[in-house]
Design an enzyme around this catalytic site. Structure first.
Site, short mmCIF file in Angstrom:
data_model
loop_
_atom_site.label_atom_id
_atom_site.label_comp_id
_atom_site.label_asym_id
_atom_site.label_seq_id
_atom_site.Cartn_x
_atom_site.Cartn_y
_atom_site.Cartn_z
N ASP A 52 9.49 -9.89 -4.58
CA ASP A 52 8.64 -9.37 -3.40
C ASP A 52 7.74 -10.39 -2.23
O ASP A 52 8.47 -11.35 -1.96
CB ASP A 52 6.99 -8.31 -4.80
CG ASP A 52 6.88 -7.96 -3.57
OD1 ASP A 52 6.43 -7.52 -3.41
OD2 ASP A 52 7.12 -6.78 -4.47
N HIS A 90 0.75 -7.46 -3.12
CA HIS A 90 1.50 -6.97 -2.70
C HIS A 90 2.78 -7.09 -4.49
O HIS A 90 2.50 -7.00 -5.73
CB HIS A 90 2.67 -6.04 -2.35
CG HIS A 90 3.19 -5.02 -3.10
ND1 HIS A 90 4.29 -4.90 -3.25
CD2 HIS A 90 3.14 -3.85 -2.90
CE1 HIS A 90 4.90 -3.68 -3.36
NE2 HIS A 90 4.16 -3.08 -2.97
N ASN A 181 6.91 6.62 -0.97
CA ASN A 181 5.81 7.04 -1.04
C ASN A 181 5.86 8.15 0.57
O ASN A 181 6.06 7.25 1.67
CB ASN A 181 5.04 5.87 -0.75
CG ASN A 181 4.76 5.27 -2.22
OD1 ASN A 181 5.12 6.15 -2.91
ND2 ASN A 181 4.72 4.00 -2.04
N SER A 249 5.93 1.87 -6.04
CA SER A 249 5.86 0.46 -6.57
C SER A 249 5.37 0.07 -7.52
O SER A 249 5.34 -0.22 -8.54
CB SER A 249 5.60 -0.72 -4.68
OG SER A 249 4.25 -0.49 -4.83
#
Length: 468
Positions: A52, A90, A181, A249
């Site tokens: 990430d 994130h 999404n 996520s």
């Protein structure tokens, strides 16, 4: 090709009301019965790689949980323990959902609070090239990851990423990725979630039903909580250190934590059987069997930790037709106790039905063959049977005998005193040449005709025709 983070929405700070503590906002912990699961295991000894934006190792929710990692692409040169995403934090959020240490209402409790986080930084919130992500996955596999969480998505097909996933699966690592999404414009399930071997995760709301914010498709494997998920973020993002968002996520990170629990509870299970245990114990919420929205069902951590689940020899999510190697370099094979949806290359109900039909046709064909052979054998025995009394040597019912039936009272012909036993004029008759009175050998029928004489043992039913 580049990958975009599956953020799912703008982070917002939790409301300041006293009832809305961090633990109070973690509604999904109770929905998943995580407190009950923690009585069994908390993930000790398992390493989860978070590919990430990096992870803020100084966050109180992650104290002592973050290992020294690595950076690639724009994150090159770092050890992964700093979050480059100053907009949403994130990577830190995903790590906290997996392994937040908890301990008080003000500290995030992760799904596997005793697991370790291996941060793999691939850059900031901007799109990341698939080649960089693939490099990060390979590094994580080579540096002790038991689980790899990739919370990013791409719409194209990247050979590098496919090869990286195959590399992980072949080396006993479980890979988890979000479906996507709708708020970000995603349609269907993209890479890496749609790569064979990856647990593609879709989202369910607080009501347990499929959430409209999640994409879906035939590659869906498991469903989990997506709605209003609180997670830790660096203070630079939100000063109180926590934010709430809705996105797959977060769902993928939650499922990655559950994978860590299973790996800790069953340390001898290979990745194929860890995945098998998760999909076998999932709660089937949609149409029976695997479907596009829930996959095999909503993930059930307690069932995955406690249920009796038959083992499989190869990875249940890897197809045998080029979808990637299983643990031993081949595709999965159906075991005697596996479901149709766990068999070679079956990814939908139509494929499973076709395979079941083929399995039924084989024994039916064998049964028909046995019946035909038995009927031929019956006709052969009838043709070779002795002629019963009263048929004479002509072989026809009522036909006149050409030789005496035998001595009076012998049981082969008319009773004593019958006219045929009186002396007959003419030369004496020759004794019968047959080996037994009243019968002569049957001449074999024409070659190839019905009832053809066969040697003993001909046309016996084939053996068995009855029926990591």
């Amino acid at each position: 090709m580049s990958l975009a983070l599956v953020t799912g929405g703008v982070l917002v700070a939790p409301a300041p009301a006293s009832a809305d503590t961090v633990r109070g906002l973690q509604w999904y912990l109770d929905s998943l019965r995580i407190p009950q699961a923690h009585k069994i295991t908390k993930g000790q000894g398992v390493t989860v790689a978070v590919v990430d934006t990096g992870v803020d190792a100084s966050h109180p929710a992650l104290a002592g949980r973050v290992l020294r990692g690595a950076g690639f692409g724009s994150g090159a040169g770092s050890d992964g323990r700093r979050d480059a995403d100053t907009e949403t934090g994130h990577g830190t959020g995903m790590a906290g959902l997996v392994a937040g240490i908890g301990g008080s209402d003000g500290v995030q409790l992760g799904i596997a609070p005793e697991a370790r986080i291996l941060p793999v930084a691939t850059g900031g919130p901007e799109n990341v090239s698939s080649a960089v992500a693939a490099e990060g996955v390979r590094w994580a596999v080579d540096n002790g990851a038991d689980v790899v969480n990739i919370s990013s998505r791409a719409t194209g097909r990247s050979p590098e990423l496919v090869e990286a996933v195959e590399y992980a699966v072949a080396r006993d690592v479980v890979v988890v990725a979000p479906a996507g999404n709708t708020v970000q414009g995603d349609v269907g399930i993209g890479q890496p979630a749609n790569i064979p071997g990856v647990i593609a995760v879709t989202g369910t709301g607080r009501d347990g039903k499929f959430h409209s914010g999640s994409t879906f498709g035939p590659e869906a494997v498991l469903a989990g909580p997506i709605e209003d998920i609180i997670a830790p973020v660096p203070p630079v993002v939100i000063d109180i250190g926590y934010g709430v968002a809705t996105g797959t996520s977060s769902t993928a990170a939650i499922v990655s934590g559950i994978v860590a629990l299973v790996r800790a509870r069953y340390p001898d299970l290979d990745a194929a059987n860890v995945v098998n245990r998760l999909i076998r114990t999932a709660s089937d919420l949609g149409p029976e069997g695997r479907d596009d929205r829930y996959g095999f069902g909503a993930v059930d951590p307690v069932a995955a930790l406690t249920a009796s689940v038959p083992s499989v020899q190869q990875h249940p999510l890897v197809a045998a037709d080029g979808g990637g190697p299983g643990p031993d370099g081949a595709g999965p094979e159906k075991t005697d106790d596996s479901e149709p949806w766990l068999t070679v290359g079956v990814t939908n109900r139509t494929g499973a039905m076709i395979q079941v039909a083929l399995c039924l046709l084989i024994p039916i064909a064998l049964l028909v063959l046995v019946v035909v052979l038995l009927r031929r054998e019956s006709r052969r025995k009838k043709a070779a049977a002795p002629i019963p009394p009263g048929f004479g040597n002509s072989g026809r019912p009522g036909g006149p005998p050409t030789v005496p039936y035998g001595p009076p009272g012998g049981g082969y012909g008319p009773p004593p005193g019958h006219p045929m036993w009186q002396p007959q004029p003419g030369p004496p008759q020759s004794p019968p040449s047959t080996p037994y009175p009243g019968q002569m050998p049957l001449s074999p029928p024409a070659e190839g005709g019905p009832g053809e004489r066969e040697t003993p043992g001909d046309h016996r039913p084939p053996t068995g025709s009855g029926g990591r």
